[in-house]
Every structure is written in structure tokens, then in C-alpha cells.
Design a protein around this motif. Sequence first.
Motif, PDB file in Angstrom:
ATOM      1  N   ASP A 273       0.850  -1.188   0.000  1.00 48.14           N
ATOM      2  CA  ASP A 273       0.000   0.000   0.000  1.00 48.14           C
ATOM      3  C   ASP A 273       0.884   1.236   0.000  1.00 48.14           C
ATOM      4  OD1 ASP A 273      -1.527   2.263   1.065  1.00 48.14           O
ATOM      5  OD2 ASP A 273      -3.124   0.799   1.369  1.00 48.14           O
TER       6      ASP A 273
ATOM      7  N   ALA B 174       0.272   4.260   0.735  1.00 50.66           N
ATOM      8  CA  ALA B 174       0.050   5.228   1.810  1.00 50.66           C
ATOM      9  C   ALA B 174       0.634   4.771   3.141  1.00 50.66           C
ATOM     10  CB  ALA B 174      -1.443   5.503   1.964  1.00 50.66           C
TER      11      ALA B 174
ATOM     12  N   GLU C 172      -3.837   5.106  -8.215  1.00 50.41           N
ATOM     13  CA  GLU C 172      -3.761   5.054  -6.751  1.00 50.41           C
ATOM     14  C   GLU C 172      -2.616   5.905  -6.213  1.00 50.41           C
ATOM     15  OE1 GLU C 172      -3.417   1.867  -3.061  1.00 50.41           O
ATOM     16  OE2 GLU C 172      -2.883   1.247  -5.098  1.00 50.41           O
ATOM     17  N   ASP C 173      -1.443   5.792  -6.810  1.00 51.26           N
ATOM     18  CA  ASP C 173      -0.285   6.539  -6.315  1.00 51.26           C
ATOM     19  C   ASP C 173      -0.537   8.037  -6.350  1.00 51.26           C
ATOM     20  OD1 ASP C 173       0.919   4.130  -5.979  1.00 51.26           O
ATOM     21  OD2 ASP C 173       2.404   4.352  -7.575  1.00 51.26           O
TER      22      ASP C 173
ATOM     23  N   MET D 254      -3.254   9.148  -3.762  1.00 51.33           N
ATOM     24  CA  MET D 254      -2.785   9.200  -2.378  1.00 51.33           C
ATOM     25  C   MET D 254      -1.822  10.366  -2.155  1.00 51.33           C
ATOM     26  SD  MET D 254      -4.551   6.908  -1.010  1.00 51.33           S
ATOM     27  CE  MET D 254      -3.843   7.167   0.614  1.00 51.33           C
TER      28      MET D 254
ATOM     29  N   MET E 216      -2.651  13.361   0.499  1.00 47.43           N
ATOM     30  CA  MET E 216      -1.743  13.685   1.596  1.00 47.43           C
ATOM     31  C   MET E 216      -1.316  15.149   1.543  1.00 47.43           C
ATOM     32  SD  MET E 216       0.603  10.262   2.187  1.00 47.43           S
ATOM     33  CE  MET E 216       0.946   9.902   0.464  1.00 47.43           C
TER      34      MET E 216
END
Length: 504
Positions: free
Chosen positions: A181, A183, A447-448, A451, A455
Amino acid sequence: MDLMAILSAVADPLIITTVLACTLYGALVGAMPGLTATMAVALLVPFTYFMDPVQAVAAIVATTTTAIFAGDISGALLKMPGTPASAAYVEDSYALAQNGQPRTTLFVSLFASVVGGVIGVLMLSLASPQLARLATSFSSDEAFWLATLGLSCAVFVGGSSVPRNFASLFIGLAVATVGIDVAVGHPRYTFGLDELYDGISFIPAMIGLFALSELLRNAATGTETRLGRLTVEPIAQALRNAAAEIRRRWASVLRSGTGGTVIGALPGAGADVAAWISYALSRRFSRTPEKFGKGHLEGIVDGGAANNAAVAGAWTPALVFGIPGDSVTAIAIGVLLMKGLTPGPDIFTSDATLVYTLFGAFLLANVLMVITGGLAIAMATQLLRVPRSVLMPLVLMLSMIGGYAIMGSTMAIWIILVLGVVGYAMARAGIPLAPAILGIVLGQVVEDNFMVSMMKAQGDITQFFERDAAAVLGVITLVVWGVLLVRAVLDMFGPRRARGRKET
């Protein structure tokens, strides 16, 4: 810029010989199921130690250019695309080959690739600083929206059933979640296997979904494979038909070549995304979209022109800012650094001759690809003479070797086997395979970047629309996905309502 020095460097017999040899090498490697352009370049790197910078870069460029096209060969003849870019239109190329036009199909792809590559080189040489500024101005917000928009291509190109296309896409996205994951750094769906911590490589996944599932379908029929009974048209006839097709669709070639170059200039996009997006746009605006996926040359023209144009486009951020546009340019940057050259804004002044010689090598490689690609097509169609009992085990062996070479682990073989069974089950259920491949390729990118943006914004999702470019891409993406979801609902409940009306 010393034009005579550049022409002299490109016309050097050593450079011409290197480009000719590497285009043939790229064609042979790219045509083998599971062996990619990246692998071809990686295998070439040890030989670049003994070359000067110009020759080394020319070798990498020539190998990449031809290997990207050659992935179409195994896709058309065996329904086993050599690259994810070829997977975008493999259904069309395979269907056309089954209908007695294997050489015509491959020559159409070859000519479109050559013209697209030339367009990419010209745009690269004329507008590389501007395209690089555009590419590097993208933050994780724009990258997220662009990748998410790219996923919509999977639903457009998968077939007429939107729910089945979504099902295939989500299967691909599920495969893409395997690994660490991004994150929290916690392993997901790895089952305690260290080899899965880096995720599932899309090459073994593609081999399993396309190659092994096709072998299983052939074995399940229990009849003689259709490959051995294909009609192969004479080369002269195939050349005439292909040339006429390219002339008829010259506007599509120009559009996709230009678009592929721009997409290729975006870091991380490369030929794969360019081919999928161009194919999806071709289908969306075609007068005969119902023919796509059933054996239509229009999508092959657009996809073929875009993927080779993107090869040149990927060098834009690599040269101007030292940011690799794809895995091949990442290797190329390493070779340049090894030769004492640092890609960046100063390279256009400190090593201008090298840069423009690279453009010349690109152009030369695309011209010579007409010859070497034609030879590869002529040799590859001889596969049709090989008996099924010999060909199928040979293809299976090459597929396993290709997957193992990518990961360097027997886990690749297990991935191929498992996803081969999954692909076979999907085909039996009428679920298309192409959206799953795009989900695997783009899943981690989505996804990368999501996230990273979350953040940075501390969980405030409105930050995805703060930047102008991100807002435009975000609105377009949401509108497209809204339309697709409405179509999916109508597909699921429309026939039911129609039956209800008939009963009443």
C-alpha cells in the motif's frame, strides 16, 4: 546547430549499419509473445558499453521503434499481443487475420507506425521545449485525472456491453491492488509471498490473460486450430491493400500521430496509454463504431500511428528535463549518464549535435523499419505452416520464458497460470479481456497519484480542482464517467423494460 555535422553523423556508415541491425533485432524480439521493447533495450545495454554516445543512442532508438510495432505481429497471428500498446486493438487485428488478411493487417499497422513515428520525430525536434514544459507542469492532481480518464478508454474499447466492460476493468484494478500500500506501506493480497510485494507485473498478467487463455480455448475446442487454416494473401497484394488503406485514412494517421506524440510527452504515459486513448477516440468518433473489435482497420491505423509517435514523444521530458517518459527512456537516461552526458535543459547547447543526431537516428530508424518490419511480417506468417501440436507448446514455452525474464522469479509462471484460467473464465462469460489489461497498467498510477494528492491536501478532496488544468481534466473525467454509468444502467434495465412492455 551545425546542420552539416548532424547530416554527417547520421550518414555515417557505422550509424546506418547499427540502426539497420537494431531495427531487425527489435522486430524479432518484439514479435515474440511476452518479449517487450523494454526487454529488448535492456538486453542491448551491455553492448552500448563499447559504443560512442551517438551510436549507443541510435541503437536504443532503433530497437525501441521497431519492437513497439512488432508487438502487433504476435497479436494478429496468435491473439497474443507483444506489448500493452498492441493489446488495444488485438481483437481487430486477430479477427482480420482470421478472415484471410493477416499480411494486409500487419502492413497497415507497419505503415501507420512508420508515418506516426515520423510525425513524432518532427514534432519532437520542433517543439520539444514547449511539450516538456507542459508535461512537467503536471502535478499529481493532473496525473490522477489523466490516468482516471484513461481508464474510461477501457469501457469504450471493450465492446457493446458497458456492464461487462466495467466488470473486466474492476478485475484488472483488483489485480493492480496486489503489493505494498503506497500510503501506509502495508502489504495487500500478497498471501505472505515476498515476490508479490512489488505487485503483479503487467507483462506476465498480459501473457496469462491473452496468451494462456487463448491456448486453453484452443485446447477446449479439441479441433484443429484455426491458425493452421488461415488464408495468407500474397505480399504484393497485401502491400497494395495496405497502402490504399493508409491513403484513405491519412487524416486519422495525422490526428493520432500528433495526439500520440503529445500523450507520449507526459511522464509515465508512453506508447501504451497513447494507443489505448487513440483507439478509444477512433471508436468514439467513427461512423461505424459497431465494427470495432470485430475486425476493423480504422482502429489499427489510429492505434498503430499513436504508439510509435509516442515513442518519440517520450524522449521530450527525458532530454529536456531528465525525467523519463517511460521505462525505455529511463534505461536510455542511464546509458547517457554512463557516457558522461546529463540530460537537461543545457543539453541542447552543450551537446546540441548529439540531440539532433538522435532525431536523425529516429527518422532513419522509422524509414528502415519499412524494410525490416516487412521482413519480420514475411517470416512471422510462416508460423502458419507449423502444425498445431508443435506451435501451441512452443508458444506456451515462449510465454513462460518471457514472463520469467521480466520478474526473474517462478512467481511469474504462477501469475501466468492463474490469470490464464481467469482469462479463460472471462471469455466463457462474455467478459472482454482488454479493459482488464488497462486496469492493471493504470491502476497503480491512479492510486499513487490519488494518495499523494490527498496527503498534500490533508484529505480535502476539493484540492483536486484547485489548479486550472486539473479542474478541466477533472470535469471532463466526471462527465465521461457519468455518461458511462448511465449507459451501464440502461444496458442492465433497458432490455428488461422492453420485455415487460412486450408481455403487457
